[in-house]
Design a protein around this motif. Structure first.
Motif, PDB file in Angstrom:
ATOM      1  N   UNK A 161      42.593  48.661  29.703  1.00  0.00           N
ATOM      2  CA  UNK A 161      43.114  47.014  29.835  1.00  0.00           C
ATOM      3  C   UNK A 161      43.486  46.832  31.352  1.00  0.00           C
ATOM      4  N   UNK A 162      43.901  47.934  31.905  1.00  0.00           N
ATOM      5  CA  UNK A 162      44.296  47.735  33.641  1.00  0.00           C
ATOM      6  C   UNK A 162      43.127  47.678  34.297  1.00  0.00           C
ATOM      7  N   UNK A 182      39.290  44.847  34.083  1.00  0.00           N
ATOM      8  CA  UNK A 182      38.825  43.496  34.868  1.00  0.00           C
ATOM      9  C   UNK A 182      38.551  43.878  36.245  1.00  0.00           C
ATOM     10  N   UNK A 183      39.310  44.831  36.816  1.00  0.00           N
ATOM     11  CA  UNK A 183      39.021  45.207  38.225  1.00  0.00           C
ATOM     12  C   UNK A 183      37.626  45.690  38.132  1.00  0.00           C
ATOM     13  N   UNK A 221      34.981  44.536  37.120  1.00  0.00           N
ATOM     14  CA  UNK A 221      33.853  43.309  36.893  1.00  0.00           C
ATOM     15  C   UNK A 221      33.148  43.079  38.058  1.00  0.00           C
ATOM     16  N   UNK A 222      33.874  42.850  39.342  1.00  0.00           N
ATOM     17  CA  UNK A 222      32.730  42.843  40.461  1.00  0.00           C
ATOM     18  C   UNK A 222      31.812  43.747  40.661  1.00  0.00           C
TER      19      UNK A 222
END
Lengths: 261, 76, 222
Positions: C165-166, C169-170, C172-173
């Motif tokens: 979860x942490x 999202x990071x 994605x780029x």
């Protein structure tokens, strides 16, 4: 706990003991401001602002959608700010503030996504498009979830504070990168087929309604955060005398209220 | 009421009632939920802390490792 | 200072070599995930070709994610981590060595086998060099970002899900530019911009992530 040499300077509110009553006193005022501004904003939005020439009445979602989206981004920045302050100055209250902000930020983030979906369906024909703004909003929601989950999963408050601060800062550094990359990806994949940039030229009253609603959500956030900070402070300062006195006071109040009822 | 001919026109929102009222409905429902949880949490915290204080006793209230379980709500 | 770096690097690589079954499991995971997609979306070659860059990148990302918990867990359990943190050496330095060893033992094998998996998905051969290059630039970023998450969730119950979860999202780029590089190369617009952005991301991650990771390790072992 108390710092007499700091005297009457504003800094004394950095101590939980002084901030606790201040938060209690300020919260109702901000709540009142939020209610008044919401009423004015909704009145402007629904009764003064004209019908949009291209979108009809649906555009009136904007008065909740845009302020919510603004607030969700702003709150994350404020969270990162308090986290940085906490790590640098080692002030416990800063960590409490950033943790009290997170649920409200996540709520605004979800509201922005939900209202965006309901606005998108009649306007662009789909509840969800992988538009740059929607997608980065979704990723922001995941960042909020990560922060909340991490700070809740760690039992030792000292570690939870600092770990949360680190992930908030890492997230804040990544937010612009995520936004930029998603925009880049979006222009490659979607081209101009779905463009959300053709914002309707806004009447002054529309803009006014939106700004008033933005201030309302700002005041709401302050009120809610102050209310959320207070029990968190009580829990963390439970070993001190002043919390003991405050608890007894609260118990007397609730007893009196129960007696009358 | 300059924008609307009647209240029913207002509630109809030019045919977009579901989308407009769905947006505002959920937003205000979430805000109400947040406020309810907030006040529940406050009451709950005060009650738990009072019980804890009485259990630990006023003299030894400075002790650490006191077996106090912090709150674990899902939303708060 | 550099001697610490190489000492930690050598030690971690040796440990990885002794536990090479773990490395093979990561590799097998990567292969199986890639092989699942044809079953899920159908074996139509055109479709597979179209999704190949994304599938390979997502599989590499998941393989990295699932091995991240190994990065500090062993050292945390046997006290090595505390020793390292107590030593005078700058923590960012040996953190970098550990991440490098981790990448060599889990990222590099994935990068090496990716072209073979690309052929299974019928990716055009012209895209293979860019695929390898983008993975070689991107997976170290994943390892560096993931190391921060792994340090923060050290020793927590349910740490694995929390870690995902942490850090997802990071990630994605990196996924966007990595898979985008291959697609851009195949569509003829050239992958230089993507690869440059990945290199920039790697430089940024190399500069910031070890510091953040060291701080996170201090917090988690306190």
């Amino acid at each position: 706990m108390t710092n007499p040499e700091r005297g009457r300077s504003l800094l004394r509110f950095a101590s939980p003991q002084h901030f606790y009553p201040l938060a209690g006193r300020l919260a109702p005022w901000f709540a009142a401001i939020a209610v008044v501004l919401t009423v004015i904003g909704l009145w402007l939005g629904f009764f003064v602002a004209p019908t949009d020439a291209t979108q009809g009445q649906v555009y009136r979602v904007i008065f909740i959608h845009v302020p919510a989206a603004w607030m969700s981004m702003f709150i994350y920045l404020v969270m990162a700010f308090w986290s940085a302050v906490g790590l640098v100055m080692n002030t416990r209250l800063s960590f409490v503030m950033s943790q009290a902000l997170a649920p409200t930020g996540a709520m605004f983030c979800f509201v922005a996504l939900w209202t965006g979906a309901l606005w998108g369906k009649p306007t662009w024909g789909a509840y969800w498009v992988w538009d740059a703004r929607l997608t980065s909003q979704l990723l922001l929601l995941f960042l909020y979830f990560g922060f909340i989950a991490l700070t809740r999963a760690i039992e030792d408050p000292r570690r939870a504070d600092r770990a949360g601060a680190i992930i908030a800062l890492v997230g804040a550094v990544n937010v612009p990168i995520i936004y930029f990359s998603v925009q880049w990806w979006n222009t490659l994949h979607q081209g101009a087929s779905v463009s959300l940039d053709k914002a309707p030229s806004m009447a002054t009253t529309m803009l006014a309604g939106m700004l008033v609603m933005a201030f309302a959500s700002w005041a709401y956030t302050l009120a809610v955060v102050f209310w959320r900070v207070r029990p968190m402070i009580l829990e963390r300062e439970r070993h001190t005398e002043w919390v003991g006195a405050e608890l007894e006071r609260q118990a007397r109040i609730s007893q009196a209220a129960g007696g009358r009822a | 009421m300059s924008q609307w001919e009647s209240w029913s026109a207002f509630w109809d929102m030019g045919g977009a009632a579901f989308f407009v009222w769905g947006s505002y409905g959920l937003s205000f429902a979430l805000i109400a939920l947040e406020l309810v949880l907030l006040f529940q949490r406050r009451k709950d915290t005060v009650r738990r802390l009072l019980r804890w204080r009485r259990a630990v006793g006023k003299d030894s209230s400075k002790r650490n490792g006191d077996g106090f379980a912090p709150a674990m709500e899902s939303e708060q | 200072m550099l001697s610490t770096f190489f000492a930690v690097l050598r030690r971690d690589l040796l440990l990885a070599w002794r536990g090479r079954a773990d490395v093979l499991v990561t590799l097998a995971f990567f292969i199986i995930v890639v092989c699942l997609f044809p079953f899920g979306v159908g074996a139509e070659p055109n479709q597979l070709r179209a999704i190949a860059p994304g599938v390979l990148w997502v599989a590499a990302l998941l393989a990295c994610l699932l091995s991240l918990h190994r990065l500090f867990a062993q050292d945390y359990a046997d006290g090595t981590l505390e020793q390292l943190l107590l030593s005078r050496e700058p923590a960012a330095l040996w953190v970098m060595a550990k991440v490098l060893a981790f990448w060599i033992s889990t990222g590099l094998p994935v990068v090496a086998i990716a072209p073979a998996m690309a052929l299974l998905l019928d990716l055009e051969q012209g895209g293979l060099p860019v695929l390898v290059l983008s993975l070689a630039l991107g997976t170290p970023i994943l390892a560096l970002l993931g190391a921060v998450g792994a340090a923060l969730t050290l020793g927590l119950r349910g740490g694995g899900m929390l870690l995902a979860l942490l850090v997802l999202p990071l990630f994605v780029p990196v996924l966007i530019f990595g898979a985008g590089a291959v697609e851009a190369e195949l569509s003829g617009s050239g992958a230089v911009a993507h690869l440059l952005l990945l290199s920039g991301g790697l430089a940024g991650a190399l500069a910031l992530a070890p510091v953040a990771c060291a701080a996170a390790l201090r917090i988690s072992t306190d």
